[in-house]
Write an enzyme that holds these catalytic residues in place. Structure first.
Site, PDB file in Angstrom:
ATOM      1  N   GLY A  46      -3.134  33.913  31.685  1.00  0.00           N
ATOM      2  CA  GLY A  46      -2.111  33.064  31.081  1.00  0.00           C
ATOM      3  C   GLY A  46      -1.647  32.028  32.081  1.00  0.00           C
ATOM      4  O   GLY A  46      -1.819  32.207  33.292  1.00  0.00           O
ATOM      5  N   GLN A  51       3.943  25.805  35.857  1.00  0.00           N
ATOM      6  CA  GLN A  51       3.050  26.196  36.953  1.00  0.00           C
ATOM      7  C   GLN A  51       2.129  25.055  37.387  1.00  0.00           C
ATOM      8  O   GLN A  51       1.589  25.098  38.486  1.00  0.00           O
ATOM      9  CB  GLN A  51       2.204  27.413  36.554  1.00  0.00           C
ATOM     10  CG  GLN A  51       3.045  28.675  36.364  1.00  0.00           C
ATOM     11  CD  GLN A  51       2.153  29.851  36.049  1.00  0.00           C
ATOM     12  OE1 GLN A  51       1.829  30.097  34.897  1.00  0.00           O
ATOM     13  NE2 GLN A  51       1.737  30.569  37.080  1.00  0.00           N
ATOM     14  N   CYS A  89       0.761  36.991  39.313  1.00  0.00           N
ATOM     15  CA  CYS A  89       1.045  35.636  38.832  1.00  0.00           C
ATOM     16  C   CYS A  89       0.337  34.645  39.737  1.00  0.00           C
ATOM     17  O   CYS A  89       0.389  34.782  40.963  1.00  0.00           O
ATOM     18  CB  CYS A  89       2.556  35.407  38.857  1.00  0.00           C
ATOM     19  SG  CYS A  89       3.035  33.768  38.286  1.00  0.00           S
ATOM     20  N   LEU A  90      -0.314  33.650  39.136  1.00  0.00           N
ATOM     21  CA  LEU A  90      -1.018  32.635  39.931  1.00  0.00           C
ATOM     22  C   LEU A  90      -0.047  31.869  40.832  1.00  0.00           C
ATOM     23  O   LEU A  90      -0.463  31.320  41.848  1.00  0.00           O
ATOM     24  CB  LEU A  90      -1.759  31.660  39.011  1.00  0.00           C
ATOM     25  CG  LEU A  90      -2.906  32.272  38.183  1.00  0.00           C
ATOM     26  CD1 LEU A  90      -3.478  31.228  37.230  1.00  0.00           C
ATOM     27  CD2 LEU A  90      -3.991  32.855  39.078  1.00  0.00           C
ATOM     28  N   HIS A 131       5.594  37.423  29.996  1.00  0.00           N
ATOM     29  CA  HIS A 131       5.489  36.834  31.338  1.00  0.00           C
ATOM     30  C   HIS A 131       5.444  35.306  31.256  1.00  0.00           C
ATOM     31  O   HIS A 131       6.176  34.612  31.984  1.00  0.00           O
ATOM     32  CB  HIS A 131       4.226  37.395  32.004  1.00  0.00           C
ATOM     33  CG  HIS A 131       3.911  36.845  33.362  1.00  0.00           C
ATOM     34  ND1 HIS A 131       3.794  37.638  34.480  1.00  0.00           N
ATOM     35  CD2 HIS A 131       3.653  35.570  33.779  1.00  0.00           C
ATOM     36  CE1 HIS A 131       3.499  36.865  35.528  1.00  0.00           C
ATOM     37  NE2 HIS A 131       3.395  35.609  35.132  1.00  0.00           N
ATOM     38  N   GLU A 132       4.605  34.790  30.358  1.00  0.00           N
ATOM     39  CA  GLU A 132       4.442  33.327  30.275  1.00  0.00           C
ATOM     40  C   GLU A 132       5.689  32.656  29.699  1.00  0.00           C
ATOM     41  O   GLU A 132       6.101  31.596  30.168  1.00  0.00           O
ATOM     42  CB  GLU A 132       3.200  32.969  29.444  1.00  0.00           C
ATOM     43  CG  GLU A 132       1.880  33.495  30.008  1.00  0.00           C
ATOM     44  CD  GLU A 132       1.649  33.198  31.473  1.00  0.00           C
ATOM     45  OE1 GLU A 132       2.160  32.165  31.977  1.00  0.00           O
ATOM     46  OE2 GLU A 132       0.984  33.997  32.141  1.00  0.00           O
ATOM     47  N   HIS A 135       8.363  32.183  32.197  1.00  0.00           N
ATOM     48  CA  HIS A 135       8.175  31.008  33.074  1.00  0.00           C
ATOM     49  C   HIS A 135       8.914  29.782  32.533  1.00  0.00           C
ATOM     50  O   HIS A 135       9.363  28.931  33.307  1.00  0.00           O
ATOM     51  CB  HIS A 135       6.679  30.645  33.166  1.00  0.00           C
ATOM     52  CG  HIS A 135       5.916  31.353  34.245  1.00  0.00           C
ATOM     53  ND1 HIS A 135       6.193  31.209  35.585  1.00  0.00           N
ATOM     54  CD2 HIS A 135       4.838  32.181  34.186  1.00  0.00           C
ATOM     55  CE1 HIS A 135       5.330  31.927  36.303  1.00  0.00           C
ATOM     56  NE2 HIS A 135       4.498  32.537  35.478  1.00  0.00           N
TER      57      HIS A 135
HETATM   58 NI    NI Z   1       2.962  33.813  36.047  1.00  0.00          NI
END
Ligand code: NI
Length: 154
Positions: A46, A51, A89-90, A131-132, A135
């Protein structure tokens, strides 16, 4: 399509309350395509627009089990149950953790054509959705992690 630079923890864009997208235009579809390509390039499941430095309410998801979404203005309209997730998480490389998340959520959003969609997500897919969407409100999973640890793999 283009791979975008992924912002990491400490960058203020990750803490912004993202703005709603007023219209799903060609420029929005281009950003969604770039988000997909960036997510795949980084081997993520995701990615949220902040991000890649864009504080707008957009996420992309591929749970690697057949569920692929490009979502604009996504909202969790219902949640049930509880699970202890495994998350990374990236934007927080080199760490992973566990959070308490709902077992099942119902998500309402616009798709890339600007059409309203509603779907149920369970298990891992529910975790990704939560999670997304977090963000988009400037929340990182580490903020709610009940366990959080350094890992060696990136
Ligand atoms: Ni993330």
């Amino acid at each position: 399509m283009a791979i975008r630079n992924v912002r990491t923890d400490g960058n203020p864009v990750l803490r912004e309350i993202c703005k709603k997208v007023p219209e799903v235009s060609d420029s929005i579809r281009k950003i969604l395509d770039d988000m997909m390509e960036t997510m795949y390039e980084k081997d993520g499941v995701g990615l949220a627009a902040p991000q890649i430095g864009i504080p707008k309410r957009m996420v992309v998801i591929d749970d690697r089990d057949g569920h692929v979404f490009k979502l604009v203005n996504p909202v969790i309209v219902k949640s049930e149950g509880e699970q202890l997730s495994q998350e990374g998480c990236l934007s927080v490389p080199g760490y992973r953790g566990r959070c308490k998340r709902p077992m099942k959520v119902t998500v309402q959003a616009l798709n890339e054509l600007g059409k309203e969609i509603v779907f149920d997500a369970e298990g891992f897919l529910a975790v990704i959705c939560c999670h997304e969407i977090d963000h988009l409100d400037g929340i990182l999973y580490k903020d709610k992690a009940v366990e959080y640890e350094r890992v060696n793999d990136n």
